[in-house]
Scaffold this motif. Structure first.
Motif, PDB file in Angstrom:
ATOM      1  N   ALA A 277       0.291  40.057   3.193  1.00  0.00           N
ATOM      2  CA  ALA A 277      -0.186  39.340   2.018  1.00  0.00           C
ATOM      3  C   ALA A 277       0.826  38.306   1.540  1.00  0.00           C
ATOM      4  O   ALA A 277       0.455  37.261   1.007  1.00  0.00           O
ATOM      5  N   SER A 278       2.123  38.605   1.734  1.00  0.00           N
ATOM      6  CA  SER A 278       3.156  37.665   1.304  1.00  0.00           C
ATOM      7  C   SER A 278       3.453  36.597   2.352  1.00  0.00           C
ATOM      8  O   SER A 278       4.194  35.652   2.091  1.00  0.00           O
ATOM      9  N   SER A 279       2.863  36.757   3.559  1.00  0.00           N
ATOM     10  CA  SER A 279       3.107  35.784   4.622  1.00  0.00           C
ATOM     11  C   SER A 279       2.282  34.523   4.383  1.00  0.00           C
ATOM     12  O   SER A 279       1.210  34.554   3.783  1.00  0.00           O
ATOM     13  N   LYS A 280       2.793  33.400   4.856  1.00  0.00           N
ATOM     14  CA  LYS A 280       2.102  32.124   4.686  1.00  0.00           C
ATOM     15  C   LYS A 280       0.999  31.908   5.716  1.00  0.00           C
ATOM     16  O   LYS A 280       0.171  31.019   5.542  1.00  0.00           O
ATOM     17  N   SER A 281       1.015  32.680   6.776  1.00  0.00           N
ATOM     18  CA  SER A 281      -0.012  32.534   7.807  1.00  0.00           C
ATOM     19  C   SER A 281      -0.484  33.914   8.237  1.00  0.00           C
ATOM     20  O   SER A 281       0.223  34.911   8.062  1.00  0.00           O
ATOM     21  N   TYR A 282      -1.672  33.967   8.802  1.00  0.00           N
ATOM     22  CA  TYR A 282      -2.250  35.247   9.210  1.00  0.00           C
ATOM     23  C   TYR A 282      -1.626  35.740  10.502  1.00  0.00           C
ATOM     24  O   TYR A 282      -1.378  34.974  11.423  1.00  0.00           O
ATOM     25  N   ARG A 283      -1.370  37.025  10.532  1.00  0.00           N
ATOM     26  CA  ARG A 283      -0.963  37.690  11.764  1.00  0.00           C
ATOM     27  C   ARG A 283      -1.665  39.042  11.799  1.00  0.00           C
ATOM     28  O   ARG A 283      -1.789  39.712  10.771  1.00  0.00           O
ATOM     29  N   PRO A 284      -2.141  39.467  12.950  1.00  0.00           N
ATOM     30  CA  PRO A 284      -2.868  40.743  13.012  1.00  0.00           C
ATOM     31  C   PRO A 284      -1.937  41.921  12.781  1.00  0.00           C
ATOM     32  O   PRO A 284      -0.721  41.816  12.900  1.00  0.00           O
TER      33      PRO A 284
END
Length: 431
Positions: free
Chosen positions: A178-185
C-alpha cells in the motif's frame, strides 16, 4: 519494523481472542473429563465393593450355618439380631437390604441381607478406600491440569505458527504494497484457505487501485502530449486575428480555431475514457481509407517543412467502418513520430486488407528500446524529441478497441503495423 510491531501482542488482539477461546474449550473438555472419571470411579467402587461384601457375607453365613463364628478381617464387622452375634448398632438398623455407602463420623460400607429369619449386616470401614480415592482424585486433578497447561501451550504455539503468522505476514506485506508507488504482486506463499482468499482479495484490490492511479497519471500525460499542438494552433491563430487581416483570411483563421477546439474536445473524451476504464465508442464511423487520407493531408505541411515525401498507398481495401477519431489518433501518433525521427527520405502510409502500416526511412527504433517501445515515457530513439507518450497512447487505444499494434522488423527506419480487421470476434467490437 512493521513486522515486529505486528508481532507484538496487542490488547484484545485476534491472537488473544483465539487463544482464550481455545483454552476455554480445553478447560471445558478437561472439566467434563474429570467429572466423567469421578462418576466412573464411584460406579466402579460401588460395584466392586458390593460384590466383595456380598461374597464375604455369603462365606460368613455358611460358617454360621456350620455352627462356627466367622473370622473376618480387621476392617470388617458382622452384626445381627442372631443371638450368636453382636446386635446391629442403631445407625445401621434402618439401612435398606443390599449395598449401602454409609456416611457419618465413621464412614463405612454396609451390606445387609436376611437369612433364616435373621438380619445380618456386614460393615466395612472406608478409611483405606477413602485414602485410595483421594489419591486417585488427586492424580485425576493433576493430570487434568497437566493436560490443560500442555494443551494451552500447544494451542498458543499452533495458533501463532499456523494461524496468526500467515495473517501477520500478509498484513505486513499489504502495508508495504500500500505504501509502494507501483504495484507488485504478493510474494508470500498463499494458502488455499480463508487467509489465502483474503490475500488474493487484497492483491486484486491493490492491483486495481494502482491501475486506477496509473490511468490518472497517464491521463495527465496524455492531455499534455496530445493537446499541445491544437492549443498552439489556437494561440497562434488568436495572435494573428489580433492583427489587421482581411475578412476572408480572418474567416479561415476562425475555422482553424473551431477545428482545433473540436479536436481538443474529442481527444478529451478519449482520454477520459482511457483514464476511467470505460468503453471507447464514437459515432464518427468511416471507412479506413477516408480517415487515412485526411490524416495524411493534415501532416503534409509538417513533412514538407522537413523536405520529406509523405504518401498514402494501398495494398488492399480494409473492410468495415471505424472511428475517425480513434484511427486518426493512432495513425496520427505513428505518422508524427515518423516525421519527427526522419531527417531525410520518406514516410509512407499503406492501407492493407487488415488495417494499415506506417514506414519511414529514419533512424529507426533503438534496439535496447524495442521491448519497451509501447510503454509510457519511452522514446523511440536517442534523439531528445517528444515525451515518449505517442506510441503508448496508440497502443492503449488499440488494446481497448481489440486492435493490434506491432513493431515489425525492417532493414532501415521503422515499420509499424496496425491490424483492425481479421481478429476473430474482436473485429466486431465497436471503436
Amino acid at each position: 519494523m512493521v513486522h515486529s510491531q505486528l508481532s507484538t501482542m496487542r490488547k484484545n488482539s485476534l491472537t488473544q481472542r483465539i487463544l482464550f477461546g481455545s483454552i476455554l474449550q480445553i478447560a471445558i473438555v478437561v472439566i467434563i473429563y474429570g467429572m466423567a472419571m469421578g462418576q466412573s470411579t464411584e460406579f466402579m467402587e460401588e460395584n466392586l465393593i458390593s460384590d466383595m461384601l456380598a461374597e464375604e457375607l455369603d462365606v460368613s453365613l455358611e460358617e454360621l450355618d456350620g455352627g462356627s463364628i466367622p473370622k473376618l478381617p480387621v476392617s470388617m464387622s458382622l452384626y445381627s439380631d442372631d443371638p450368636r452375634l453382636e446386635p446391629i448398632p442403631a445407625p445401621y438398623r434402618d439401612v435398606k437390604p443390599g449395598f449401602t455407602e454409609f456416611v457419618n463420623d465413621d464412614s463405612s460400607f454396609v451390606y445387609q441381607v436376611s437369612h433364616n429369619g435373621y438380619t445380618y449386616t456386614l460393615v466395612r470401614d472406608q478409611y483405606d478406600f477413602e485414602k485410595s480415592e483421594q489419591a486417585f482424585n488427586l492424580i485425576i486433578f493433576l493430570s487434568s491440569m497437566l493436560v490443560l497447561i500442555c494443551g494451552s501451550i500447544f494451542s498458543w504455539w499452533w495458533i501463532k505458527r499456523r494461524v496468526m503468522q500467515p495473517v501477520m505476514q500478509l498484513t505486513a506485506e499489504v502495508q508495504e504494497m500500500a505504501s509502494s508507488k507501483s504495484y507488485r504482486p504478493l510474494t508470500a506463499k498463499v494458502s488455499d484457505d480463508e487467509v489465502g482468499d483474503l490475500a488474493r482479495i487484497c492483491d486484486s484490490t491493490l492491483k486495481r487501485i494502482h491501475e486506477a492511479l496509473d490511468r490518472e497519471k497517464l491521463f495527465t500525460a496524455d492531455v499534455s502530449h496530445e493537446l499541445r499542438t491544437p492549443l498552439t494552433v489556437i494561440q497562434t491563430t488568436s495572435e494573428l486575428l489580433e492583427m489587421k487581416t482581411p475578412d476572408s483570411e480572418r474567416r479561415e483563421l476562425l475555422e482553424k480555431i473551431e477545428q482545433a477546439c473540436e479536436e481538443i474536445n474529442a481527444k478529451l473524451t478519449v482520454f477520459l475514457s482511457l483514464a476511467r476504464g470505460t468503453a471507447l465508442y464514437t459515432e464518427d464511423q468511416s471507412e479506413l481509407n477516408h480517415t487515412l487520407q485526411q490524416i495524411v493531408e493534415h501532416f503534409e505541411g509538417a513533412a514538407k517543412n522537413k523536405r520529406l515525401h509523405l504518401s498514402l498507398q494501398s495494398q488492399g481495401h480494409c473492410p468495415g467502418e471505424y472511428s475517425q477519431l480513434l484511427v486518426a489518433t493512432v495513425a496520427g501518433n505513428l505518422i508524427k513520430n515518423a516525421i519527427r525521427y526522419t531527417d531525410s527520405g520518406s514516410v509512407t502510409v499503406i492501407e492493407t486488407r487488415e488495417g494499415f502500416e506506417v514506414i519511414d526511412t529514419g533512424s529507426g527504433v533503438n534496439a535496447a528500446m524495442k521491448e519497451k517501445i509501447f510503454e509510457p515515457f519511452v522514446r523511440a530513439s536517442d534523439k531528445p524529441h517528444g515525451f515518449g507518450m505517442g506510441l503508448s497512447i496508440a497502443k492503449r487505444i488499440c488494446d481497448r478497441c481489440g486492435w493490434r499494434l506491432a513493431l515489425l522488423e525492417s532493414e532501415s527506419g521503422s515499420h509499424f503495423s496496425v491490424t483492425l480487421a481479421g481478429l476473430g470476434s474482436q473485429e466486431k467490437r465497436p471503436a
